[in-house]
Design a protein around this motif. Structure first.
Motif, PDB file in Angstrom:
ATOM      1  N   PRO A 151       0.627  -1.362   0.120  1.00  0.00           N
ATOM      2  CA  PRO A 151      -0.040   0.128   0.043  1.00  0.00           C
ATOM      3  C   PRO A 151       0.860   1.293  -0.149  1.00  0.00           C
ATOM      4  N   ASP A 152       2.056   1.240   0.530  1.00  0.00           N
ATOM      5  CA  ASP A 152       2.650   2.603   0.592  1.00  0.00           C
ATOM      6  C   ASP A 152       4.079   2.579  -0.539  1.00  0.00           C
ATOM      7  N   ALA A 153       4.164   1.477  -1.386  1.00  0.00           N
ATOM      8  CA  ALA A 153       5.239   1.506  -2.380  1.00  0.00           C
ATOM      9  C   ALA A 153       5.050   2.360  -3.288  1.00  0.00           C
ATOM     10  N   THR A 154       6.156   2.819  -3.891  1.00  0.00           N
ATOM     11  CA  THR A 154       5.844   3.303  -5.367  1.00  0.00           C
ATOM     12  C   THR A 154       5.684   2.454  -6.426  1.00  0.00           C
ATOM     13  N   LEU A 155       4.773   2.572  -7.206  1.00  0.00           N
ATOM     14  CA  LEU A 155       4.489   1.693  -8.371  1.00  0.00           C
ATOM     15  C   LEU A 155       4.651   2.249  -9.698  1.00  0.00           C
ATOM     16  N   VAL A 156       5.327   1.671 -10.547  1.00  0.00           N
ATOM     17  CA  VAL A 156       5.645   2.183 -11.975  1.00  0.00           C
ATOM     18  C   VAL A 156       5.347   1.421 -13.050  1.00  0.00           C
ATOM     19  N   VAL A 157       4.262   1.732 -13.987  1.00  0.00           N
ATOM     20  CA  VAL A 157       4.131   0.762 -15.207  1.00  0.00           C
ATOM     21  C   VAL A 157       4.899   1.235 -16.018  1.00  0.00           C
ATOM     22  N   ILE A 158       5.652   0.613 -16.826  1.00  0.00           N
ATOM     23  CA  ILE A 158       6.451   0.889 -17.991  1.00  0.00           C
ATOM     24  C   ILE A 158       5.910   0.434 -19.134  1.00  0.00           C
ATOM     25  N   THR A 159       5.643   1.123 -20.043  1.00  0.00           N
ATOM     26  CA  THR A 159       5.161   0.830 -21.587  1.00  0.00           C
ATOM     27  C   THR A 159       6.185   0.104 -22.438  1.00  0.00           C
ATOM     28  N   PRO A 160       5.944  -0.255 -23.415  1.00  0.00           N
ATOM     29  CA  PRO A 160       6.945  -1.140 -24.261  1.00  0.00           C
ATOM     30  C   PRO A 160       7.711  -0.372 -24.921  1.00  0.00           C
ATOM     31  N   ILE A 161       9.216  -0.455 -25.046  1.00  0.00           N
ATOM     32  CA  ILE A 161      10.070   0.287 -25.933  1.00  0.00           C
ATOM     33  C   ILE A 161       9.754  -0.064 -27.166  1.00  0.00           C
ATOM     34  N   ALA A 162      10.438   0.789 -28.236  1.00  0.00           N
ATOM     35  CA  ALA A 162      10.235   0.871 -29.467  1.00  0.00           C
ATOM     36  C   ALA A 162      10.449  -0.554 -30.029  1.00  0.00           C
ATOM     37  N   SER A 163       9.531  -0.906 -31.140  1.00  0.00           N
ATOM     38  CA  SER A 163       9.781  -2.196 -31.966  1.00  0.00           C
ATOM     39  C   SER A 163       8.852  -1.791 -33.095  1.00  0.00           C
ATOM     40  N   PRO A 164       9.661  -1.170 -34.120  1.00  0.00           N
ATOM     41  CA  PRO A 164       9.021  -0.579 -35.410  1.00  0.00           C
ATOM     42  C   PRO A 164       8.281  -1.740 -36.158  1.00  0.00           C
ATOM     43  N   ALA A 165       8.515  -2.925 -36.042  1.00  0.00           N
ATOM     44  CA  ALA A 165       7.672  -3.859 -37.014  1.00  0.00           C
ATOM     45  C   ALA A 165       6.235  -4.040 -36.355  1.00  0.00           C
TER      46      ALA A 165
ATOM     47  N   GLY B 164      13.879   4.653 -28.110  1.00  0.00           N
ATOM     48  CA  GLY B 164      13.055   5.022 -28.790  1.00  0.00           C
ATOM     49  C   GLY B 164      13.000   4.704 -30.357  1.00  0.00           C
ATOM     50  N   LEU B 165      12.293   5.225 -31.403  1.00  0.00           N
ATOM     51  CA  LEU B 165      12.311   4.781 -32.706  1.00  0.00           C
ATOM     52  C   LEU B 165      13.293   5.187 -33.468  1.00  0.00           C
ATOM     53  N   ASP B 166      14.084   6.283 -32.867  1.00  0.00           N
ATOM     54  CA  ASP B 166      15.306   6.739 -33.523  1.00  0.00           C
ATOM     55  C   ASP B 166      16.550   6.007 -32.945  1.00  0.00           C
ATOM     56  N   GLU B 167      16.457   4.887 -32.295  1.00  0.00           N
ATOM     57  CA  GLU B 167      17.359   4.203 -31.892  1.00  0.00           C
ATOM     58  C   GLU B 167      17.505   2.817 -32.107  1.00  0.00           C
ATOM     59  N   VAL B 168      16.768   2.425 -33.298  1.00  0.00           N
ATOM     60  CA  VAL B 168      16.632   1.005 -33.619  1.00  0.00           C
ATOM     61  C   VAL B 168      18.157   0.167 -34.013  1.00  0.00           C
ATOM     62  N   HIS B 169      18.854   1.049 -34.067  1.00  0.00           N
ATOM     63  CA  HIS B 169      20.294   0.496 -34.463  1.00  0.00           C
ATOM     64  C   HIS B 169      20.618  -0.319 -33.100  1.00  0.00           C
TER      65      HIS B 169
ATOM     66  N   PRO C 234      19.210  -5.036 -32.466  1.00  0.00           N
ATOM     67  CA  PRO C 234      19.511  -5.947 -33.753  1.00  0.00           C
ATOM     68  C   PRO C 234      18.361  -6.843 -34.451  1.00  0.00           C
ATOM     69  N   ASP C 235      17.737  -7.354 -33.526  1.00  0.00           N
ATOM     70  CA  ASP C 235      16.619  -8.203 -34.008  1.00  0.00           C
ATOM     71  C   ASP C 235      15.359  -7.364 -34.096  1.00  0.00           C
ATOM     72  N   ALA C 236      15.630  -5.857 -34.069  1.00  0.00           N
ATOM     73  CA  ALA C 236      14.137  -4.957 -34.016  1.00  0.00           C
ATOM     74  C   ALA C 236      13.130  -5.342 -32.926  1.00  0.00           C
TER      75      ALA C 236
END
Length: 340
Positions: free
Chosen positions: A241-255, A299-304, A307-309
């Motif tokens: 009840p007292d913890a900091t909770l964080v939801v992280i959404t998906p990182i970039a995956s162009p396809a 992000g989408l500008d860091e797809v390099h 390696p497997d997208a």
């Protein structure tokens, strides 16, 4: 007077960190990162298999030993690495292959903070840690706060350069937090056993990286995903009840960004659904629940760096760890240090 100090991996050890439980076999032990007593009820053999991989599991001890020894019986279909850190810096990286490894690491004179990070992939059956000629062998003061992070292969980080350079390890080391890593390759599907484990592990901060396996497995549809994600977060909140909770959404995956999966879901839609989950729970009074946009981590500008997208490489995981440390530090008032 000096002597050898022997430290067995076990649940009540203040030196062995990051495991939920330990299983013994022939004088060695294997870490569990889910509640083993609930494994049969998971009905997910691959999840259970990944739960017995030692991602984030390490020994932390302050000692003046002349040498550290550790026997590791390793089972995996590819090579992996074990990291030895001294006073916060990488001291030795050991290539580990299937079979028995007898780790012997000479240590410099004087008292030092020693950290041994087990491979984040494969099955690691470890014997007791032996500190040769030690007059001091005290638990390195536990970091605070206690942080549990849940996610997919992108949280387990098999492609990281070493187990101390997964993004959770980089962030935990930068923030000085006590990490429990619940990253399971291909297996982040809001499983009840994961919620029960997060509930059972003491935590001050809990982060949940949700979406990418659910997209790949078509586990939930646009009709069901947000409700199940909300229920998972609510279960964690009820336990902490007292913890900091964080939801992280998906990182970039162009396809996958705008391409519908088998149930007509895209990553763009998933991010919006997770934002809605957090918005609703915040509006209903959960002021200590937060959202971190995965695109701000990679992000989408860091797809390099993908390696497997889909999965980051070693550089990508380090960068993610640095950015997670900054984001989580901003939410909790912690100032991250530079990881060496």
């Amino acid at each position: 007077m000096t002597d050898d100090v022997i430290i067995a991996p076990q649940a009540d050890s203040e030196i062995w960190r990051g495991a939920v439980a330990w299983e013994e076999r022939d004088g060695r032990a294997r870490a569990w990162r889910l509640l083993p007593e609930r494994a049969a009820r998971a009905h997910a053999p691959e999840l259970v298999r990944h739960a017995t991989m030692a991602a984030g599991v390490r020994a932390l001890v302050t000692t003046d030993a002349s040498e550290a020894r550790l026997e590791l019986d390793f089972e995996h279909d590819a090579d992996a690495r074990l990291d030895v850190l001294l006073d916060g810096e990488l001291y030795r990286r050991v290539e580990v292959t299937s079979g028995l490894t007898d780790l012997r690491v000479p240590l410099p004179d004087g008292e030092h903070d020693l950290a041994i990070w087990l491979p984040q992939v494969g099955q690691s059956w470890v014997g007791p840690l032996t500190l040769v000629g030690a007059s001091t062998a005290a638990p390195t003061p536990p970091a605070a706060p206690r942080w549990t992070t849940y996610g997919s292969s992108i949280t387990q980080c098999s492609a990281a350069d070493g187990p101390s350079e997964t993004w959770p390890a980089v962030a935990a080391r930068a923030l000085g937090w006590d990490l429990t890593c619940l990253g399971f390759g291909g297996q982040c599907h809001l499983d009840p056993i994961a919620a029960s484990t997060i509930a059972a592990v003491p935590a001050d901060v809990v982060s949940m990286c949700l979406g990418i396996n659910i997209y790949g497995g078509a586990t939930f549809s646009p009709r069901t995903f947000a409700a199940h994600a909300s229920a998972f977060v609510e279960r964690v909140r009820a336990a902490h009840p007292d913890a900091t909770l964080v939801v992280i959404t998906p990182i970039a995956s162009p396809a996958r960004e705008t391409t519908p999966n088998a149930v007509d879901f895209t990553l763009e839609q998933m991010r919006e659904d997770l934002r809605s989950v957090v918005d609703v729970l915040q509006a209903e009074g959960d002021a200590n629940l937060h959202l971190v946009d995965g695109l701000s981590l990679l992000g989408l500008d860091e797809v390099h760096l993908l390696p497997d997208a889909l999965h980051p490489d070693g550089e990508g995981y380090r960068l993610m760890g640095e950015r997670v440390a900054l984001a989580m530090g901003a939410l909790t008032g912690a100032a991250p240090a530079t990881v060496r």
